[in-house]
Design a protein around this motif. Structure first.
Motif, short mmCIF file in Angstrom:
data_model
loop_
_atom_site.label_atom_id
_atom_site.label_comp_id
_atom_site.label_asym_id
_atom_site.label_seq_id
_atom_site.Cartn_x
_atom_site.Cartn_y
_atom_site.Cartn_z
N ALA A 52 1.13 -1.28 0.57
CA ALA A 52 -0.09 0.17 -0.22
C ALA A 52 0.78 1.15 0.24
N ARG A 53 2.20 1.24 0.34
CA ARG A 53 2.82 2.62 1.08
C ARG A 53 3.55 2.17 -0.57
N GLY A 54 3.85 1.71 -1.61
CA GLY A 54 4.74 1.57 -2.82
C GLY A 54 5.54 0.32 -2.79
N LEU A 55 6.39 0.44 -3.93
CA LEU A 55 7.35 -0.26 -3.88
C LEU A 55 8.49 -0.98 -3.44
N THR A 56 8.94 -2.26 -3.08
CA THR A 56 10.37 -2.60 -2.72
C THR A 56 11.46 -3.62 -3.64
N LEU A 57 12.16 -3.48 -3.74
CA LEU A 57 12.51 -4.04 -4.37
C LEU A 57 12.71 -5.84 -3.64
N THR A 58 13.18 -6.87 -4.20
CA THR A 58 12.83 -8.32 -3.86
C THR A 58 14.70 -8.34 -4.43
N ASP A 59 15.08 -9.47 -3.75
CA ASP A 59 16.74 -9.50 -3.70
C ASP A 59 17.41 -9.77 -5.26
N GLU A 60 16.20 -10.28 -5.82
CA GLU A 60 16.57 -10.26 -7.51
C GLU A 60 16.90 -8.65 -8.19
N GLY A 61 15.34 -8.09 -7.20
CA GLY A 61 15.24 -6.67 -7.89
C GLY A 61 16.43 -6.39 -7.74
N GLU A 62 16.62 -6.14 -6.33
CA GLU A 62 18.22 -5.27 -5.85
C GLU A 62 19.54 -5.79 -6.81
N MET A 63 20.48 -7.11 -6.98
CA MET A 63 20.69 -7.32 -8.54
C MET A 63 20.64 -6.72 -9.29
N LEU A 64 19.32 -6.87 -9.92
CA LEU A 64 19.20 -6.20 -11.12
C LEU A 64 19.29 -4.86 -11.15
N TYR A 65 19.04 -4.12 -10.30
CA TYR A 65 19.00 -2.89 -10.12
C TYR A 65 20.74 -2.33 -10.02
N ALA A 66 22.16 -2.93 -9.16
CA ALA A 66 22.98 -2.72 -9.05
C ALA A 66 24.26 -2.76 -10.59
N ALA A 67 23.10 -3.83 -11.60
CA ALA A 67 23.84 -4.13 -12.70
C ALA A 67 23.80 -3.25 -13.62
N VAL A 68 22.12 -3.07 -13.74
CA VAL A 68 22.13 -1.28 -14.51
C VAL A 68 22.11 -0.75 -14.16
N SER A 69 22.07 0.20 -12.47
CA SER A 69 23.00 1.21 -11.93
C SER A 69 24.63 1.79 -13.00
N ASP A 70 25.19 0.43 -12.56
CA ASP A 70 26.80 0.15 -12.95
C ASP A 70 26.56 0.35 -14.91
N VAL A 71 25.54 -0.56 -15.56
CA VAL A 71 25.99 0.25 -16.70
C VAL A 71 25.09 1.58 -17.26
N LEU A 72 24.68 2.16 -16.37
CA LEU A 72 24.08 3.42 -16.54
C LEU A 72 25.13 4.52 -16.40
N ALA A 73 26.00 4.09 -15.01
CA ALA A 73 27.02 4.71 -14.91
C ALA A 73 28.56 4.79 -16.35
N ARG A 74 28.56 4.21 -16.55
CA ARG A 74 29.59 3.93 -17.65
C ARG A 74 29.05 3.62 -18.88
N LEU A 75 27.96 4.45 -19.40
CA LEU A 75 26.93 4.79 -20.02
C LEU A 75 27.77 6.42 -20.43
N ALA A 76 26.93 6.91 -18.71
CA ALA A 76 27.30 8.00 -18.74
C ALA A 76 28.97 8.85 -18.74
#
Length: 298
Positions: A52-76
């Motif tokens: 009800a108060r929003g969204l939280t990442l699952t363990d798998e979501g945390e793993m994917l978020y870290a990977a995508v963040s790394d890719v975005l930083a490298r692209l920048a």
């Protein structure tokens, strides 16, 4: 995995809701939700826990978020490296600032920057809310508080001081207050509820009136939600205002009153992401601001 879906996933994970992510991406909430559901189906893994108060990442979501963040930083970083191939700073630079600092301090000085960097394309976003630099909502920010994020570089530019002002026409009609208690008989123009949250005590003058017992006087408080409205109300001889000295200095008809009352002061900082440390565009803008701030005092 589809990169567009991953980009939307990263925005949702950073914002914590479909609605806020949609606002950042200029997509509808339903479109964002569909893309996330499609991504989860594609990898057959739930990425968010919905409550009800929003969204939280699952363990798998945390793993994917870290990977995508790394890719975005490298692209920048790659993007900056490509832009820095040229000797002179060039390309688009998105700058965000509060309405007051942007309109009354930054914009009047930009002609000098345009002469120094003719190939630099500025995009100014003047909003009293803070844009997310890590999400590339802007490249650099001018903020009235120091950032707390570890991945942001900051540089103090100058200090803003607030004092009390009114026009001579207003003072001739309503009298000149000699002490804080006298304000209960005056019209005080204050900031509205949407004033910048990072600027503590911005409504200090109205608060002074309340503590002095406004209910016993004949004055009143008028609220305006940005510095331009507050300034124009004062210039229209409507009442007494608390505005930054750098704004008041541009209008000779404004007279400083109640000099013994100390108004708030705030340090102004230039802020940008660590990934832009080597950017020639950012360096040129930073050096320009530092020079302007050094030569300016209020």
């Amino acid at each position: 995995m589809d990169w567009d879906k991953l980009r939307i996933f990263h925005a949702v994970a950073s914002a914590g809701s479909f609605t806020h992510a949609g606002q950042m991406l200029t997509l509808s909430q339903s479109a964002v939700s569909r893309q996330i559901s499609a991504l989860e189906e594609e990898i057959n893994t739930p990425l968010f826990q919905r409550h009800a108060r929003g969204l939280t990442l699952t363990d798998e979501g945390e793993m994917l978020y870290a990977a995508v963040s790394d890719v975005l930083a490298r692209l920048a970083q790659a993007e900056e490296a490509l832009k820095n191939v040229h000797d002179a700073p060039r390309g688009s630079l998105k700058v965000t600032s509060t309405h007051g600092i942007g309109s009354y301090w930054l914009v009047p000085r930009l002609a000098n920057l345009m002469k120094e960097c003719p190939e630099l394309e500025l995009h100014l976003v003047l909003e009293d809310r803070e844009l997310d630099l890590s999400q590339r909502e802007a490249d650099v920010a001018i903020r009235m508080r120091a950032p707390v994020q570890a991945d942001l570089i900051q540089r103090k530019l100058f200090t803003v001081h607030y004092h009390v002002y009114a026009t001579q026409a207003y003072l001739d009609a309503a009298g000149t207050p000699q002490r804080c208690e006298d304000l209960i008989d005056h019209t005080v123009i204050s900031y509205g509820e949407t004033a910048p949250s990072e600027v503590r005590d911005i409504n200090w003058l109205a608060d002074q009136c309340k503590r002095a017992g406004r209910s016993g006087g004949k004055g009143r408080i008028i609220r305006v939600n940005n510095v331009t409205g507050v300034l124009n109300a004062a210039l229209a001889d409507i009442g007494v205002v608390s505005i930054p000295d750098y704004v008041a200095a541009q209008y000779s008809q404004l007279i400083r009153i109640l000099p013994e009352i100390p108004g708030p002061s705030f340090d102004v900082h230039l802020v940008y992401a660590d990934s832009l440390r080597q950017s020639k565009r950012v360096a040129a803008f930073r050096d320009f601001l530092v020079r302007e701030a050094k030569d300016w005092h209020y």
